[in-house]
Design a protein around this motif. Structure first.
Motif, short mmCIF file in Angstrom:
data_model
loop_
_atom_site.label_atom_id
_atom_site.label_comp_id
_atom_site.label_asym_id
_atom_site.label_seq_id
_atom_site.Cartn_x
_atom_site.Cartn_y
_atom_site.Cartn_z
N MET A 1 1.00 -1.64 -0.15
CA MET A 1 -0.02 -0.55 -0.44
C MET A 1 1.09 0.81 0.26
O MET A 1 1.90 1.09 0.91
CB MET A 1 -0.75 -0.01 0.90
N ASN A 2 0.66 2.09 -0.52
CA ASN A 2 1.39 2.98 -1.44
C ASN A 2 0.85 4.54 0.06
O ASN A 2 -0.36 4.56 0.20
CB ASN A 2 2.00 3.82 -2.58
N ILE A 3 2.02 4.87 0.54
CA ILE A 3 1.48 6.21 1.36
C ILE A 3 1.04 7.02 0.43
O ILE A 3 1.55 7.56 -0.37
CB ILE A 3 2.46 6.41 2.07
N VAL A 23 -2.84 5.01 19.73
CA VAL A 23 -2.84 3.87 18.25
C VAL A 23 -0.91 4.17 17.77
O VAL A 23 -1.27 3.24 17.18
CB VAL A 23 -4.47 4.24 17.29
N LEU A 24 -0.91 5.13 17.43
CA LEU A 24 0.15 5.09 17.28
C LEU A 24 1.15 4.77 17.51
O LEU A 24 2.39 3.79 16.38
CB LEU A 24 0.29 6.25 17.29
N GLN A 354 -9.19 10.79 9.30
CA GLN A 354 -9.63 9.77 8.00
C GLN A 354 -8.75 9.01 7.09
O GLN A 354 -8.74 7.65 7.37
CB GLN A 354 -11.33 10.55 6.81
N TRP A 355 -7.46 10.44 7.04
CA TRP A 355 -6.78 9.24 6.11
C TRP A 355 -6.15 7.79 7.03
O TRP A 355 -5.55 7.57 6.12
CB TRP A 355 -5.78 10.22 6.16
N LEU A 360 -2.87 3.90 6.96
CA LEU A 360 -1.69 3.96 8.05
C LEU A 360 -1.71 2.53 8.73
O LEU A 360 -2.73 2.05 8.63
CB LEU A 360 -2.00 4.72 8.67
N PRO A 361 -0.54 1.43 8.01
CA PRO A 361 -0.52 0.12 8.39
C PRO A 361 -0.87 -0.06 9.37
O PRO A 361 -0.57 0.89 10.30
CB PRO A 361 0.76 -0.17 8.10
N PHE A 362 -2.23 -0.95 9.93
CA PHE A 362 -2.56 -1.69 11.48
C PHE A 362 -2.98 -0.22 12.34
O PHE A 362 -3.42 -0.54 13.77
CB PHE A 362 -1.35 -1.78 12.28
N TYR A 363 -3.19 1.01 11.79
CA TYR A 363 -3.93 1.54 12.57
C TYR A 363 -5.29 1.62 12.45
O TYR A 363 -6.05 1.80 13.90
CB TYR A 363 -3.53 3.42 11.91
N VAL A 364 -5.84 1.13 11.37
CA VAL A 364 -7.67 1.02 12.07
C VAL A 364 -8.05 -0.03 12.71
O VAL A 364 -9.00 0.08 13.29
CB VAL A 364 -8.38 0.78 10.74
N LYS A 365 -7.01 -0.89 12.77
CA LYS A 365 -7.12 -2.24 13.51
C LYS A 365 -6.57 -2.13 15.21
O LYS A 365 -8.42 -2.34 15.65
CB LYS A 365 -6.20 -3.34 13.20
#
Length: 636
Positions: A1-3, A23-24, A354-355, A360-365
């Motif tokens: 996934m590209n940033i 989360v960060l 939202q972004w 961002l990897p693992f952020y939504v999890k």
């Protein structure tokens, strides 16, 4: 996934600046493998609020260090994560750190599965031949959340299924209910499927249309529609022992047909059939009367005199949404309701957040984990009766009493300028004894000059309004009946006949539906009830989580049956009865069996039949892997 950054001018540091520190930190663990981020000075402080402070109680300089580390990590694109699946031991450390709580070990495997670090889906030991699979068919009744979850699970296994829905569109409650203010009272990121279809929610608690759009999106992504038959009603289903199949009658506007399936699933849930309320003289009323679940988009509210009967979850959303549009609004209340204030209830999700959730990897999890936990099992200990607590009339234990004080203080602060409303609005039963409600400016709305809260019982309707027991006639052009649903019927209203002519309505007579694990019923082979008796989440959580637990259980049963050439299973009577005894014993210790209180969780005999007494982690474990020793098995 590209940033990639949002279309608005928003650089990576600006997006990270809007992120939740706790989360960060978890993102840093996954991407670097460096566990120092779990220790002081980076360890977040405990925050029990439903929407926590994104700064996590840390000093500004520590926050800046964490954010800078994330920015540096992704400044030149997306590196490969060092840790994809933390495993149980590290997962436990990460959960404890992000929450600031001593999370118990049994949650680690659940959350690894819920967050997608390990698969939830059942899989074949040896995939069956196509012709063998073709002989199987699952008929699912209802096209809401449960049907979508099960459809996804069956689709992955290649097991044929058909969903029939009596309405013109899928979505279940989110298609049917369309009253003003209709929305979810669980945060979107918890009220969402664990699999795929990430959704750019516009706010933390979504409104009805956004929820319906989300379900449509998931159905499209997983090819649910090609197996969906709309405007189609199941009018009866009977088990044919000789064929070992369900013979169902399906009806559309202009035809009726017989449909055979190896398995029958009720996915209509508990809150699907409006409960009509009748009042003396209601035939004399010349205005418009409707149940809130039968709202029509063409209702003209502006400038009208509106009466709302009931003060449950629906009314708490509806009343504040229409108060400023109508000439007068009269609310008829039988019982006062406790309501939890939630800071951020109506807030939009910012562009940066939202972004982060989308990219961002693992952020939504981990963001989703935080919401899951805050609306999960944390409240349940406060709902357990303490036999030594000296004030059972007002609370069930010391912690529950503290909540009562906090919620009472909230009501008093909201109504400080209207002392006449305080006695009407402060409940006399323990907090959370009824369904948990979230304040949607309910109490503030009651103070508006055109709003009246009536606690006198309704005596009769007139041609132009309602007369209460105080003898006063109050005008109404529109009467909205918001008195709930026929909760005790559940699947019994589907006209289902099991083995030896046994009728489900009779099996569940006296308002007493029961099912093993809330899923299966003795003498009804290959029949499953989703969100059935005693599986409704009542202390928090999400019906979507329940639907995924149950869809795994059902699909696991079908996989084992197909692999072992079992034609039919139905739960043993003794297994069912022992389970119900455990449910009842547990409920005797919980708030919903508290005396002197009415709730739709209890039937006419006082038994709690709707709410689940277990922790979510316990129900997940109970339904994860079927025990076929609990079932009668008929070989193919």
């Amino acid at each position: 996934m590209n940033i990639e950054m949002p279309r608005k001018k928003l650089d990576l540091p600006s997006a990270i600046a809007e992120g939740d520190i706790r989360v960060l930190l978890m993102v840093l663990i996954h991407m670097t493998g460096d566990e120092r981020w779990l220790e002081p000075p980076y360890k977040p402080r405990r925050d029990v609020r439903l929407i926590p402070d994104p700064e996590a109680g840390l000093p500004r300089e520590v926050q800046d260090e964490i954010r800078a580390a994330v920015v540096k990590l992704f400044a030149n694109g997306e590196p490969k994560p060092v840790i994809s699946d933390p495993g149980d031991e590290l997962m436990l450390k990460m959960m404890r750190a992000t929450l600031g709580e001593n999370v118990t070990p049994e949650y680690a495997p659940l959350m690894r599965e819920e967050m997608g670090f390990i698969p939830r889906d059942i899989s074949w030991t040896r995939p069956p031949a196509d012709d063998k699979l073709a002989q199987q068919h699952v008929l699912i009744v209802g096209a809401g959340v449960c049907a979508i979850a099960l459809g996804v699970a069956l689709g992955r296994l290649g097991i044929p299924y058909t969903i029939v829905e009596k309405n013109a569109e899928l979505g279940g409650t989110w298609y049917v209910n369309r009253y003003p203010g209709c929305g979810v009272d669980t945060p979107n990121h918890s009220y969402s499927f664990s699999f795929g279809a990430r959704n750019p929610w516009t706010r933390y608690f979504a409104q009805r249309q956004e929820l319906l759009d989300y379900l449509k999106k998931v159905a499209l992504e997983y090819d649910i529609r090609k197996r969906l038959r709309l405007n189609t009603e199941l009018t009866s289903a009977r088990w044919d022992e000789s064929k070992r199949r369900w013979i169902s009658t399906l009806k559309t506007a202009d035809s009726e047909e017989t449909f055979e399936s190896t398995t029958l699933v009720s996915a209509i849930g508990q809150l699907n059939d409006p409960s009509p309320a009748h009042f003396k003289g209601d035939e004399n009323f010349k205005g418009q009367t409707l149940h809130s679940a039968l709202w029509s988009d063409d209702i003209e509210l502006d400038g009208k005199h509106v009466a709302v009967i009931g003060t449950g979850a629906t009314a708490m959303q509806l009343v504040p949404s229409i108060a400023d549009r109508v000439a007068s609004l009269t609310v008829y209340q039988r019982t006062a309701q406790w309501a939890r204030p939630v800071a951020g209830y109506s807030d939009p999700i910012s562009d940066g957040a939202q972004w982060l959730l989308a990219h961002l990897p693992f952020y939504v999890k981990w963001y989703r984990f935080n919401m899951f936990w805050r609306y999960g099992d944390g409240l349940l200990p406060f709902l357990r009766k303490d036999p030594n607590w000296p004030h059972p009339e007002r609370a069930v234990n010391k912690g529950n009493d503290r909540h009562r004080e906090e919620l009472t203080d909230f009501i008093l602060s909201e109504l400080k300028d209207r002392p006449d409303l305080i006695e009407k609005c402060v409940p006399t039963y323990p907090p959370y004894g009824k369904r948990i409600l979230l304040d949607n400016n309910w109490f503030k709305t009651l103070t508006k000059p055109n709003v009246e809260l009536v606690t006198d019982s309704i005596d009769h309707f007139t041609s132009d309004g309602i007369v209460a027991s105080d003898g006063k006639s109050r005008p109404a052009d529109i009467i909205v009946i918001s008195t709930g649903f026929k909760v005790t019927e559940m699947a019994a209203r589907l006209n289902i006949t099991g083995r030896d002519g046994k009728d489900l309505r009779q099996a569940w007579a006296n308002d007493n539906p029961t099912a093993y694990l809330g899923l299966t019923v003795p003498d009804f082979p290959n029949f499953f009830v989703m969100l059935g008796p005693n599986s409704g989440p009542a202390h928090g959580g999400s019906v979507i989580f329940q639907s995924e637990c149950q869809s795994r259980y059902i699909s696991a049963c079908l996989v084992e049956m197909i692999e072992r050439d079992i034609a039919a299973i139905d739960v043993r009577r003794d297994a069912h009865d022992q389970y119900i005894e455990k449910v009842d014993a547990e409920h005797e210790q919980l708030i919903w069996s508290h005396p002197g209180m009415t709730t739709y969780y209890r039937n006419s005999q006082g038994r709690v039949f709707s709410a689940m007494p277990w922790r979510f982690v316990d129900y997940w474990a109970m339904t994860h892997d079927p025990d076929f020793n609990q079932y009668r098995q008929t070989k193919a």
